[in-house]
Design a protein around this motif. Structure first.
Motif, PDB file in Angstrom:
ATOM      1  N   TYR A  13       0.848  -1.208   0.000  1.00 55.92           N
ATOM      2  CA  TYR A  13       0.000   0.000   0.000  1.00 55.92           C
ATOM      3  C   TYR A  13       0.880   1.254   0.000  1.00 55.92           C
ATOM      4  O   TYR A  13       0.657   2.182  -0.785  1.00 55.92           O
ATOM      5  CB  TYR A  13      -0.894  -0.047   1.241  1.00 55.92           C
ATOM      6  CG  TYR A  13      -1.891   1.080   1.391  1.00 55.92           C
ATOM      7  CD1 TYR A  13      -3.139   1.006   0.781  1.00 55.92           C
ATOM      8  CD2 TYR A  13      -1.609   2.197   2.179  1.00 55.92           C
ATOM      9  CE1 TYR A  13      -4.074   2.023   0.939  1.00 55.92           C
ATOM     10  CE2 TYR A  13      -2.531   3.216   2.344  1.00 55.92           C
ATOM     11  CZ  TYR A  13      -3.767   3.118   1.725  1.00 55.92           C
ATOM     12  OH  TYR A  13      -4.689   4.123   1.888  1.00 55.92           O
ATOM     13  N   VAL A  22      -3.870   3.990  -4.797  1.00 54.80           N
ATOM     14  CA  VAL A  22      -4.664   2.752  -4.865  1.00 54.80           C
ATOM     15  C   VAL A  22      -6.017   3.043  -5.516  1.00 54.80           C
ATOM     16  O   VAL A  22      -6.490   2.296  -6.369  1.00 54.80           O
ATOM     17  CB  VAL A  22      -4.818   2.114  -3.458  1.00 54.80           C
ATOM     18  CG1 VAL A  22      -5.746   0.921  -3.503  1.00 54.80           C
ATOM     19  CG2 VAL A  22      -3.447   1.710  -2.905  1.00 54.80           C
ATOM     20  N   SER A  62      -7.375  -1.816  -0.247  1.00 52.98           N
ATOM     21  CA  SER A  62      -6.736  -1.011   0.789  1.00 52.98           C
ATOM     22  C   SER A  62      -6.220  -1.922   1.917  1.00 52.98           C
ATOM     23  O   SER A  62      -5.044  -1.862   2.279  1.00 52.98           O
ATOM     24  CB  SER A  62      -7.764   0.010   1.289  1.00 52.98           C
ATOM     25  OG  SER A  62      -7.247   0.732   2.359  1.00 52.98           O
ATOM     26  N   GLY A  67      -2.845  -1.586   3.897  1.00 53.28           N
ATOM     27  CA  GLY A  67      -3.297  -0.273   4.352  1.00 53.28           C
ATOM     28  C   GLY A  67      -4.505  -0.413   5.265  1.00 53.28           C
ATOM     29  O   GLY A  67      -4.755  -1.492   5.799  1.00 53.28           O
TER      30      GLY A  67
END
Ligand code: HEM
Length: 134
Positions: A13, A22, A62, A67
């Motif tokens: 990420y 992203v 994500s 992330g």
């Protein structure tokens, strides 16, 4: 002694460039799916408007990329295989999805080493989604 930080180092990420990068990758992925005849086979499995698909893939990736776990917070456990069961997914659909994502990564300028690492991980996930022989 065990390594106290087995996952030390930047996450994919972070390496991609964070939230905006992203989101940009996901938007390019669905733009290509919408535009390129080569991906028509998977485009027609999706709803006419792709806004919801864009949001859900962005939220999922994500967390999957290391992330914030947005999908888990908003929707819950992804249960990806179960959520794909309504769609007939064989080798062709898997490969169209993977090619569309590779093209999106390429056009987004993702570093080739990171691309190869992510392509392997995407392959594992996409192959696991197959629910039709062939
Ligand atoms: C193997 C080929 C694949 C096909 C043909 C496919 C197709 C689809 C379709 C038609 C939908 C429904 C779209 C919507 O509800 O708006 C969907 C949803 C989704 N797909 Fe895929 N997909 C594939 C692989 C993947 C992979 C590899 C990932 C993740 C890396 C992924 C992540 C998702 C997510 C997060 C959703 C939303 C689930 C939900 O909350 O309903 N898909 N996919």
């Amino acid at each position: 002694m065990n390594d106290p930080q087995p996952n030390a180092g930047p996450t994919p990420y972070e390496l991609l460039g964070g939230e905006a990068a992203v989101r940009g990758l996901v938007d390019r992925f669905y733009d290509l799916m919408d535009l390129e005849p080569a991906y028509a086979g998977i485009r027609r499995l999706h709803p006419p408007a792709l806004d919801g698909s864009r949001d859900k893939l962005f939220w999922f990736l994500s967390g999957w990329l290391g992330g914030p776990p947005v999908y888990a917070e908003r929707i819950g456990h992804p249960m990806l295989r179960a959520r794909h069961l309504p769609f007939s997914i064989g080798v062709d659909e898997r490969d169209q999805w993977l090619r569309c994502m590779s093209q999106a990564m390429d056009e987004a300028g993702v570093d080739p080493v990171l691309q190869r690492r992510l392509a392997q991980a995407f392959f594992g996930t996409a192959d696991w989604m197959r629910n039709r022989p062939g």
